[in-house]
Design an enzyme around this catalytic site. Structure first.
Site, PDB file in Angstrom:
ATOM      1  N   ASP A 179       3.188  -4.498   7.845  1.00 44.53           N
ATOM      2  CA  ASP A 179       1.770  -4.113   7.387  1.00 44.53           C
ATOM      3  C   ASP A 179       0.566  -4.656   7.660  1.00 44.53           C
ATOM      4  OD1 ASP A 179      -0.189  -2.226   6.637  1.00 44.53           O
ATOM      5  OD2 ASP A 179       0.598  -1.947   5.183  1.00 44.53           O
TER       6      ASP A 179
ATOM      7  N   HIS B 171       0.949  -0.801   0.263  1.00 42.01           N
ATOM      8  CA  HIS B 171       0.453   0.263   0.251  1.00 42.01           C
ATOM      9  C   HIS B 171       1.157   1.682  -0.179  1.00 42.01           C
ATOM     10  CE1 HIS B 171      -2.819   2.966   1.987  1.00 42.01           C
ATOM     11  NE2 HIS B 171      -3.466   2.686   1.089  1.00 42.01           N
TER      12      HIS B 171
ATOM     13  N   GLN C 232      -4.340  -5.460   6.782  1.00 43.72           N
ATOM     14  CA  GLN C 232      -5.152  -5.818   6.790  1.00 43.72           C
ATOM     15  C   GLN C 232      -5.388  -7.702   6.919  1.00 43.72           C
ATOM     16  OE1 GLN C 232      -7.941  -5.459   4.531  1.00 43.72           O
ATOM     17  NE2 GLN C 232      -6.784  -2.979   3.634  1.00 43.72           N
TER      18      GLN C 232
ATOM     19  N   LYS D 245     -10.249  -0.839  10.997  1.00 44.86           N
ATOM     20  CA  LYS D 245     -10.938  -1.983  10.157  1.00 44.86           C
ATOM     21  C   LYS D 245     -10.531  -3.125  10.544  1.00 44.86           C
ATOM     22  CE  LYS D 245      -7.169   0.014   6.249  1.00 44.86           C
ATOM     23  NZ  LYS D 245      -7.636   0.227   5.308  1.00 44.86           N
TER      24      LYS D 245
ATOM     25  N   CYS E  34      -4.603   2.023  -3.827  1.00 40.26           N
ATOM     26  CA  CYS E  34      -3.588   2.834  -3.281  1.00 40.26           C
ATOM     27  C   CYS E  34      -2.067   2.041  -3.052  1.00 40.26           C
ATOM     28  CB  CYS E  34      -3.901   3.203  -1.768  1.00 40.26           C
ATOM     29  SG  CYS E  34      -4.936   4.850  -1.374  1.00 40.26           S
TER      30      CYS E  34
HETATM   31  N1  7TS Z   1      -1.347  -1.103   4.460  1.00 42.07           N
HETATM   32  C1  7TS Z   1      -2.439  -1.165   4.206  1.00 42.07           C
HETATM   33  C2  7TS Z   1      -1.933  -2.734   3.666  1.00 42.07           C
HETATM   34  C3  7TS Z   1      -3.981  -0.895   4.070  1.00 42.07           C
HETATM   35  O1  7TS Z   1      -4.895  -1.759   3.232  1.00 42.07           O
HETATM   36  C4  7TS Z   1      -3.696   0.166   4.176  1.00 42.07           C
HETATM   37  C5  7TS Z   1      -5.455   1.063   3.973  1.00 42.07           C
HETATM   38  C6  7TS Z   1      -3.020   1.553   5.000  1.00 42.07           C
HETATM   39  C7  7TS Z   1      -1.852   0.728   5.141  1.00 42.07           C
HETATM   40  C8  7TS Z   1      -3.191   2.334   5.753  1.00 42.07           C
HETATM   41  O2  7TS Z   1      -3.592   2.486   6.514  1.00 42.07           O
HETATM   42  P1  7TS Z   1      -4.778   3.622   7.316  1.00 42.07           P
HETATM   43  O3  7TS Z   1      -5.699   3.250   7.978  1.00 42.07           O
HETATM   44  O4  7TS Z   1      -3.155   4.673   7.755  1.00 42.07           O
HETATM   45  O5  7TS Z   1      -5.054   4.771   6.059  1.00 42.07           O
HETATM   46  N2  7TS Z   1      -5.955   0.161   3.112  1.00 42.07           N
HETATM   47  C9  7TS Z   1      -7.681   0.702   2.558  1.00 42.07           C
HETATM   48  C10 7TS Z   1      -7.961   0.470   1.685  1.00 42.07           C
HETATM   49  O6  7TS Z   1      -7.740  -0.789   1.092  1.00 42.07           O
HETATM   50  N3  7TS Z   1      -8.692   0.871   0.724  1.00 42.07           N
HETATM   51  O7  7TS Z   1      -9.031   2.443   1.736  1.00 42.07           O
HETATM   52  C11 7TS Z   1      -8.154   1.808   2.086  1.00 42.07           C
END
Ligand code: 7TS
Length: 411
Positions: free
Chosen positions: A204, A127, A207, A230, A368
Site C-alpha cells: 500500500d 489503513h 503515503q 495524494k 482510518c
Molecule cells: N492506504 C493508506 C496508507 C492511506 O493513507 C489511505 C488514505 C488509503 C489507503 C486509502 O486511499 P483512498 O484514496 O483510496 O481513500 N488515507 C487517508 C488519510 O490518512 N486521511 O484521509 C485519507
C-alpha cells in the site's frame, strides 16, 4: 526532466492557487496533505485543457478527437510506468484509488488463490483500506488474517513478521508508509523475506509515493497501489501496479465495455492487459491530469522535494517537542512527513477546532487506522501532515496555535 534550479519554496507555493486563500481572515496553513494534497496549476490546467481541447471517449473511436484523447491518456500511463519504473505499461491499471486497487487484488487474486487455512499477513499499521478487503475475501475463502505487531516507536517488529511467515502464508499486504504515524517500513527487506518463502507482496504505497522515490522493480513488489489525489493529482483516479504474470493469471474484476475481446451469449473472451481490469469508461481527464502531476513533481525534482519535507519534519519534531504536555505518537527512526501527537487532557477534536480558527488545517481522529490507535490505547491523535508546499513559518504558526490551545485549556 528534473531542473537544476534550487527548491525555491515561495516560488513553488505560487503554483498552488488555493494556498493564497485566507480562512477566518488568516492565511490558510494546510497540514492535511496526507488526507489529500492540494493541486498545482499544471494539474488544474490539464483538466481544463482536456475538456476544452482533446476530449472524447477513449480506445473506441476511429475519429480524430477520440484518437487524440486516447493518446493523451496512454501518454499518462507511460508517465506513471516510468515514474515507478514498471517494466511495461501493461502493468499499470487505472483504478479509482488505492482502495479500489486493494479490493481488486484481494478479490481477483484471492478468489483464485486462497484456500481455507491460508494466511494473509497484515500489520497493526494498516489503513482500513488494507484490512477490510482482506477480511471480506477471508470470509469467502476461509483464509485467516495474521497481524505483524508494532513496537512503541511505531516500527514493525521484524522478528514478529519473520515468525508469522510460514508454509500457510499466502499473501503479505503491508503499508510502505503509515498514514497515522509516518513510519517508513523496510519494504525491500519485507519483500525479500516473503519471496524467500514464495509469497507475493502487495504494497500500500498511498503515503509513500508523494514523499519517497518508488522503484517497483528494485523493490520487487508484486502489487503496488496508490491514489492520485495524494500525489497532487485529481481524486477519483489511482494506480494498481501488478507484475504482468500475476495480472495475466487473475480473473477480471468487473465486467463491461473496454475489458472484452469478443462477447457472445455463449462465451466472452477478455481484452489484454491493462484493459482487462478497466471495465467501462475510465476517468479520462483524471488520468491525464495525474500524468501532469507526475510531470510537475519530476520537474521540481523528487530528491529536492524529499529534502525539503525532511527538513520540515525535523524542524517540526524539534519545535513541537518543546511543548511540555505534547506527546508524539509514532517516533520511528525511519519516518516521513507526519507529525501525529496528543496533548495531555485535551481531546484531539477540540485541538483541531481551535487550530482551525487559527487558519491551521490538521486532521484529528483515528485516521482510518483504528488498530494502531488501539495499539497505543488512544482513540485519536492530531495529525499535521506535510506537503511539498509547507514552510518552516507554517510550523511556527502551528506551534503558536497550540500555545493558544494550552491557554484555553490551562494546560
Ligand atoms: N492506504 C493508506 C496508507 C492511506 O493513507 C489511505 C488514505 C488509503 C489507503 C486509502 O486511499 P483512498 O484514496 O483510496 O481513500 N488515507 C487517508 C488519510 O490518512 N486521511 O484521509 C485519507
Amino acid at each position: 526532466m528534473a531542473s537544476s534550479a534550487p527548491f525555491d519554496i515561495m516560488r513553488v507555493r505560487q503554483d498552488f492557487p488555493i494556498l493564497s486563500q485566507r480562512v477566518y481572515d488568516k492565511p490558510l496553513v494546510y497540514f492535511d496533505s496526507a488526507a489529500s494534497a492540494q493541486k498545482p496549476r499544471a494539474v488544474i490546467d490539464a483538466i481544463k485543457h482536456t475538456y476544452e481541447t482533446e476530449y472524447a471517449n477513449v480506445h473506441r473511436g476511429v475519429h480524430y478527437m477520440s484518437q487524440k484523447t486516447t493518446d493523451a491518456m496512454e501518454g499518462a500511463r507511460e508517465k506513471i510506468r516510468s515514474f515507478i519504473n514498471a517494466v511495461s505499461e501493461r502493468e499499470i491499471i487505472f483504478v479509482r484509488g488505492a482502495t479500489e486497487g486493494i479490493n481488486l487484488v484481494a478479490d481477483c487474486w484471492g478468489r483464485q488463490n486462497l484456500k481455507p487455512g491460508d494466511e494473509i499477513i497484515l500489520s497493526q499499521l494498516e489503513h482500513h483500506s488494507n484490512i477490510v478487503p482482506w477480511q471480506l475475501i477471508a470470509e469467502r475463502t476461509g483464509a485467516v488474517i495474521k497481524v505483524v505487531p508494532v513496537n512503541d516507536a511505531g516500527e514493525l517488529e521484524m522478528d514478529g513478521y519473520e515468525a508469522l511467515l510460514g508454509d500457510r502464508t499466502a499473501m503479505v499486504a503491508l503499508t510502505h508508509v503509515s498514514n497515522a504515524l509516518g513510519t517508513i517500513t523496510p519494504m525491500a527487506e519485507i519483500i525479500r523475506l516473503a519471496h524467500a518463502q514464495g509469497v507475493p507482496v502487495l504494497v500500500d504505497g498511498c503515503q509513500a509515493i508523494p514523499h519517497i522515490p518508488v522503484d517497483v522493480q528494485a523493490l520487487d513488489a508484486d502489487f503496488y497501489v496508490f491514489s492520485g489525489h495524494k500525489l497532487y493529482g485529481p481524486s477519483g483516479i489511482g494506480v494498481l501496479y501488478g507484475k504482468e504474470t500475476l495480472l495475466n493469471a487473475m480473473p477480471p474484476y468487473q465486467g463491461g465495455g473496454e475489458m472484452i475481446d469478443l462477447v457472445t451469449f455463449e462465451k466472452t473472451t477478455y481484452a489484454d492487459l491493462p484493459f482487462k481490469f478497466e471495465a467501462g469508461t475510465p476517468h479520462i481527464a483524471g488520468a491525464i491530469a495525474l500524468g501532469a502531476a507526475i510531470d510537475y513533481l519530476t520537474g521540481l525534482g523528487l530528491e529536492k522535494i524529499a529534502a525539503h519535507e525532511d527538513d520540515l519534519l525535523a524542524y517540526g519534531t524539534e519545535q513541537l517537542g518543546k511543548i511540555n504536555s505534547l506527546r508524539f505518537v509514532g517516533t520511528a527512526a525511519e519516518k516521513t512527513a507526519i507529525l501525529s501527537f496528543v496533548l495531555d487532557d485535551v481531546h484531539p477534536h477540540d485541538i483541531g477546532t481551535i487550530l482551525d480558527r487559527e487558519g491551521v488545517a490538521v486532521r484529528t481522529g483515528h485516521h482510518c487506522a483504528q488498530p494502531i490507535m488501539e495499539r497505543y490505547d488512544i482513540a485519536a491523535t492530531v495529525r499535521a501532515s506535510i506537503g511539498l508546499y509547507n514552510t518552516r513559518d507554517e510550523i511556527d504558526v502551528l506551534v503558536k496555535a497550540l500555545g493558544r490551545v494550552q491557554e484555553i485549556f490551562g494546560s
